[in-house]
Write a protein that holds these residues in place. Sequence first.
Motif, PDB file in Angstrom:
ATOM      1  N   LYS A   1      71.922  91.814 -46.767  1.00 20.37           N
ATOM      2  CA  LYS A   1      70.593  92.310 -47.117  1.00 20.37           C
ATOM      3  C   LYS A   1      69.517  91.578 -46.304  1.00 20.37           C
ATOM      4  N   LEU A   2      68.530  92.323 -45.831  1.00 23.15           N
ATOM      5  CA  LEU A   2      67.418  91.729 -45.101  1.00 23.15           C
ATOM      6  C   LEU A   2      66.616  90.828 -46.037  1.00 23.15           C
ATOM      7  N   GLU A   3      66.382  89.606 -45.606  1.00 28.80           N
ATOM      8  CA  GLU A   3      65.638  88.627 -46.403  1.00 28.80           C
ATOM      9  C   GLU A   3      64.449  88.113 -45.600  1.00 28.80           C
ATOM     10  N   LEU A   4      63.488  87.541 -46.294  1.00 26.81           N
ATOM     11  CA  LEU A   4      62.314  86.971 -45.636  1.00 26.81           C
ATOM     12  C   LEU A   4      62.713  85.890 -44.630  1.00 26.81           C
ATOM     13  N   THR A   5      63.763  85.182 -44.908  1.00 26.35           N
ATOM     14  CA  THR A   5      64.232  84.124 -44.001  1.00 26.35           C
ATOM     15  C   THR A   5      64.753  84.679 -42.671  1.00 26.35           C
ATOM     16  N   ASP A   6      64.973  85.993 -42.585  1.00 29.64           N
ATOM     17  CA  ASP A   6      65.432  86.615 -41.341  1.00 29.64           C
ATOM     18  C   ASP A   6      64.284  86.904 -40.372  1.00 29.64           C
ATOM     19  N   LYS A   7      63.055  86.772 -40.840  1.00 31.88           N
ATOM     20  CA  LYS A   7      61.886  87.142 -40.044  1.00 31.88           C
ATOM     21  C   LYS A   7      61.855  86.449 -38.680  1.00 31.88           C
ATOM     22  N   GLU A   8      61.997  85.150 -38.668  1.00 32.61           N
ATOM     23  CA  GLU A   8      61.902  84.390 -37.413  1.00 32.61           C
ATOM     24  C   GLU A   8      62.981  84.809 -36.414  1.00 32.61           C
ATOM     25  N   ARG A   9      64.162  85.055 -36.897  1.00 29.80           N
ATOM     26  CA  ARG A   9      65.262  85.453 -36.009  1.00 29.80           C
ATOM     27  C   ARG A   9      65.142  86.903 -35.546  1.00 29.80           C
ATOM     28  N   LEU A  10      64.620  87.776 -36.413  1.00 31.41           N
ATOM     29  CA  LEU A  10      64.550  89.204 -36.112  1.00 31.41           C
ATOM     30  C   LEU A  10      63.352  89.583 -35.242  1.00 31.41           C
ATOM     31  N   GLU A  11      62.239  88.915 -35.401  1.00 31.72           N
ATOM     32  CA  GLU A  11      61.023  89.337 -34.706  1.00 31.72           C
ATOM     33  C   GLU A  11      61.141  89.391 -33.181  1.00 31.72           C
ATOM     34  N   PRO A  12      61.848  88.493 -32.496  1.00 29.98           N
ATOM     35  CA  PRO A  12      61.973  88.640 -31.039  1.00 29.98           C
ATOM     36  C   PRO A  12      62.670  89.948 -30.631  1.00 29.98           C
ATOM     37  N   TYR A  13      63.629  90.402 -31.417  1.00 27.75           N
ATOM     38  CA  TYR A  13      64.295  91.681 -31.133  1.00 27.75           C
ATOM     39  C   TYR A  13      63.309  92.838 -31.285  1.00 27.75           C
ATOM     40  N   LEU A  14      62.521  92.796 -32.349  1.00 26.16           N
ATOM     41  CA  LEU A  14      61.541  93.858 -32.598  1.00 26.16           C
ATOM     42  C   LEU A  14      60.456  93.858 -31.524  1.00 26.16           C
ATOM     43  N   ALA A  15      60.026  92.679 -31.104  1.00 22.20           N
ATOM     44  CA  ALA A  15      59.001  92.583 -30.072  1.00 22.20           C
ATOM     45  C   ALA A  15      59.505  93.114 -28.737  1.00 22.20           C
TER      46      ALA A  15
END
Length: 107
Positions: free
Chosen positions: A6-20
């Motif tokens: 499940k997507l968690e708030l703690t995934d934000k830092e790791r996921l954001e470079p992919y989204l950017a």
Amino acid sequence: MLEFKKLELTDKERLEPYLAHDGSIMADRTFAALYIWRDYYDLQICFKDDFVYFLSKKHEGDRSYYMPLDMGGGDIEKAFCEIERDSRDKGLPYRVYLVTEEIKERL
């Protein structure tokens, strides 16, 4: 098999470079939107090799994948094969949403 969680708030830092790197202006490609809707769509993610994979449940209850994201240089064909294998192993239909025109042409 892809190991989703499940997507968690703690995934934000790791996921954001992919989204950017994706560069999409779709709301579905922002962490805020993914996080807000994570429960409604039972959104799950998986980081594997150079990609992040998404699995969600649409309104009809069917599970489907979103286009995998990388940060450049990843083998997108291999990533789609990974999704196809995962869907087969889990008995899910092989459906991938949010695929860009550029990626469609490459496949």
